[in-house]
Design a protein around this motif. Structure first.
Motif, PDB file in Angstrom:
ATOM      1  N   TYR A 101      28.033 -38.249 -19.487  1.00 22.73           N
ATOM      2  CA  TYR A 101      27.341 -37.464 -18.467  1.00 22.73           C
ATOM      3  C   TYR A 101      26.966 -36.162 -19.172  1.00 22.73           C
ATOM      4  O   TYR A 101      27.860 -35.428 -19.590  1.00 22.73           O
ATOM      5  CB  TYR A 101      28.258 -37.128 -17.292  1.00 22.73           C
ATOM      6  CG  TYR A 101      28.648 -38.316 -16.429  1.00 22.73           C
ATOM      7  CD1 TYR A 101      27.704 -38.988 -15.654  1.00 22.73           C
ATOM      8  CD2 TYR A 101      29.979 -38.735 -16.356  1.00 22.73           C
ATOM      9  CE1 TYR A 101      28.078 -40.051 -14.835  1.00 22.73           C
ATOM     10  CE2 TYR A 101      30.347 -39.788 -15.537  1.00 22.73           C
ATOM     11  CZ  TYR A 101      29.398 -40.442 -14.784  1.00 22.73           C
ATOM     12  OH  TYR A 101      29.774 -41.483 -13.978  1.00 22.73           O
ATOM     13  N   ASN A 130      43.324 -38.070 -12.408  1.00 25.06           N
ATOM     14  CA  ASN A 130      42.016 -37.672 -11.875  1.00 25.06           C
ATOM     15  C   ASN A 130      41.068 -37.392 -13.032  1.00 25.06           C
ATOM     16  O   ASN A 130      41.452 -36.735 -14.001  1.00 25.06           O
ATOM     17  CB  ASN A 130      42.132 -36.378 -11.040  1.00 25.06           C
ATOM     18  CG  ASN A 130      42.837 -36.607  -9.711  1.00 25.06           C
ATOM     19  OD1 ASN A 130      43.727 -35.863  -9.346  1.00 25.06           O
ATOM     20  ND2 ASN A 130      42.453 -37.626  -9.005  1.00 25.06           N
ATOM     21  N   GLY A 131      39.859 -37.911 -12.939  1.00 23.64           N
ATOM     22  CA  GLY A 131      38.848 -37.636 -13.950  1.00 23.64           C
ATOM     23  C   GLY A 131      38.985 -38.481 -15.207  1.00 23.64           C
ATOM     24  O   GLY A 131      38.293 -38.249 -16.199  1.00 23.64           O
ATOM     25  N   SER A 132      39.869 -39.498 -15.199  1.00 27.55           N
ATOM     26  CA  SER A 132      40.057 -40.304 -16.415  1.00 27.55           C
ATOM     27  C   SER A 132      38.949 -41.352 -16.603  1.00 27.55           C
ATOM     28  O   SER A 132      38.883 -41.989 -17.657  1.00 27.55           O
ATOM     29  CB  SER A 132      41.439 -40.967 -16.410  1.00 27.55           C
ATOM     30  OG  SER A 132      41.636 -41.704 -15.236  1.00 27.55           O
ATOM     31  N   GLY A 133      38.120 -41.556 -15.575  1.00 25.50           N
ATOM     32  CA  GLY A 133      36.969 -42.457 -15.731  1.00 25.50           C
ATOM     33  C   GLY A 133      37.032 -43.738 -14.897  1.00 25.50           C
ATOM     34  O   GLY A 133      36.201 -44.629 -15.071  1.00 25.50           O
ATOM     35  N   LYS A 134      37.991 -43.827 -13.984  1.00 19.87           N
ATOM     36  CA  LYS A 134      38.195 -45.069 -13.214  1.00 19.87           C
ATOM     37  C   LYS A 134      36.967 -45.433 -12.367  1.00 19.87           C
ATOM     38  O   LYS A 134      36.506 -46.572 -12.403  1.00 19.87           O
ATOM     39  CB  LYS A 134      39.441 -44.934 -12.308  1.00 19.87           C
ATOM     40  CG  LYS A 134      40.719 -44.593 -13.063  1.00 19.87           C
ATOM     41  CD  LYS A 134      41.909 -44.467 -12.152  1.00 19.87           C
ATOM     42  CE  LYS A 134      41.830 -43.342 -11.141  1.00 19.87           C
ATOM     43  NZ  LYS A 134      41.782 -41.969 -11.707  1.00 19.87           N
ATOM     44  N   SER A 135      36.463 -44.451 -11.602  1.00 20.78           N
ATOM     45  CA  SER A 135      35.318 -44.757 -10.725  1.00 20.78           C
ATOM     46  C   SER A 135      34.074 -45.073 -11.555  1.00 20.78           C
ATOM     47  O   SER A 135      33.309 -45.985 -11.221  1.00 20.78           O
ATOM     48  CB  SER A 135      35.021 -43.592  -9.785  1.00 20.78           C
ATOM     49  OG  SER A 135      36.123 -43.388  -8.955  1.00 20.78           O
ATOM     50  N   THR A 136      33.887 -44.339 -12.638  1.00 15.16           N
ATOM     51  CA  THR A 136      32.737 -44.594 -13.506  1.00 15.16           C
ATOM     52  C   THR A 136      32.786 -46.025 -14.033  1.00 15.16           C
ATOM     53  O   THR A 136      31.791 -46.757 -13.990  1.00 15.16           O
ATOM     54  CB  THR A 136      32.716 -43.581 -14.682  1.00 15.16           C
ATOM     55  OG1 THR A 136      32.677 -42.263 -14.133  1.00 15.16           O
ATOM     56  CG2 THR A 136      31.528 -43.798 -15.592  1.00 15.16           C
ATOM     57  N   HIS A 180      45.725 -44.484  -6.809  1.00 13.28           N
ATOM     58  CA  HIS A 180      46.786 -43.556  -7.220  1.00 13.28           C
ATOM     59  C   HIS A 180      48.086 -43.954  -6.517  1.00 13.28           C
ATOM     60  O   HIS A 180      49.097 -43.280  -6.672  1.00 13.28           O
ATOM     61  CB  HIS A 180      46.417 -42.116  -6.842  1.00 13.28           C
ATOM     62  CG  HIS A 180      45.259 -41.581  -7.634  1.00 13.28           C
ATOM     63  ND1 HIS A 180      45.356 -41.280  -8.971  1.00 13.28           N
ATOM     64  CD2 HIS A 180      43.983 -41.324  -7.292  1.00 13.28           C
ATOM     65  CE1 HIS A 180      44.179 -40.840  -9.402  1.00 13.28           C
ATOM     66  NE2 HIS A 180      43.332 -40.867  -8.402  1.00 13.28           N
TER      67      HIS A 180
END
Ligand code: ATP
Length: 245
Positions: free
Chosen positions: A15, A40-46, A183
């Protein structure tokens, strides 16, 4: 050997100038249930969105089995204004050419406790009610692989249990593959067979739920050990099967 239904090869995602995912390789087998965990922010949703095909990777590829049907529940869903749950269900049925009788649709709405608001504008539903609709729509077309992102967030205990029973009946018992982003480690332990641990856009560990429990006592303890190690540099101390939660 199980059949590979989805093969993620060397996926990276940038990004602007920052990498959200770095060289991810992962295979999903038919009927396999994987828990995707990480801070949080580790890339799971991406990663979930790239697997679902709604986000493009910067490099690498996702090879899907022919005719693979994927369902995804989003963390935040935006629906067109003025539309009801029933309208959305009809839209999905038309789009995916799904045959449901009126009675089956009413039974589905009842399971998700949406029957009383079926014709209400979605924007007027509570967060938990919208969440139930998001989940219902992710499985309505009987997908081979379901991707659930924070499935139980915002649900009260009773609704959560009803939804879990539905997932048990419609995903676990029907041998559908599932990628569960969560989580909530109890949820991962209850539903998944394999765990993939992401940190800073990289897969740092992969194991089975059985092994995590044998080595750390629970999936919660396993995850805590990984968090401590990757975030704070603290070495893990496996407990050899004792549940020390
Ligand atoms: N659309 C976007 N534009 C720019 N950066 C983004 C975008 N989406 C995500 N990111 C960044 O990419 C990284 C990974 O985000 P992602 O949402 O995939 O993580 P996550 O593991 O799902 O987080 P969480 O547990 O908080 O939901 C984060 O640094 C995030 O800020």
């Amino acid at each position: 050997m199980s059949e590979v239904i989805l093969d993620i090869k060397n996926i990276s995602k940038k990004y602007k100038n920052k990498y959200a995912l770095k060289d991810i390789n992962l295979q999903i087998n038919a009927g396999e249930r994987i828990g995707l965990i990480g801070a949080n922010g580790s890339g799971k949703s991406t990663l979930s969105e790239i697997i679902a095909g709604i986000r493009k990777p910067t490099s690498g590829e996702v090879i899907k089995k022919d005719d693979l049907v994927i369902g995804i529940q989003f963390q935040d869903s935006k629906y067109p204004s003025g539309i009801s749950s029933l309208d959305m269900i009809k839209y999905y049925c038309d789009t995916f050419d799904i045959k449901y009788s009126k009675e089956e649709i009413m039974a589905l709405l009842k399971t998700y406790q949406l029957d009383s608001f079926a014709k209400k504008n979605i924007s007027g539903l509570s967060g938990g009610q919208q969440q139930r609709l998001n989940i219902l729509l992710s499985v309505i077309h009987r997908p081979d692989l379901v991707i659930l992102d924070e499935v139980s967030t915002g649900l009260d205990i009773e609704v959560k249990e009803t939804i879990f029973e539905f997932l048990e009946a419609n995903i676990v018992k029907k041998n559908r593959a599932m990628l569960l982003v969560s989580h909530n480690m109890e949820e991962i332990q209850r539903f998944c067979e394999r765990i993939v641990y992401l940190h800073d856009g990289e897969i740092k560990d992969e194991t089975t739920v059985k092994k995590a429990i044998a080595e750390y006592g629970s999936v919660f303890n396993y995850t805590k050990a990984k968090f401590d190690y990757y975030k704070k540099g603290i070495k893990p101390t496996p407990v050899g099967g004792k549940n020390n939660e």
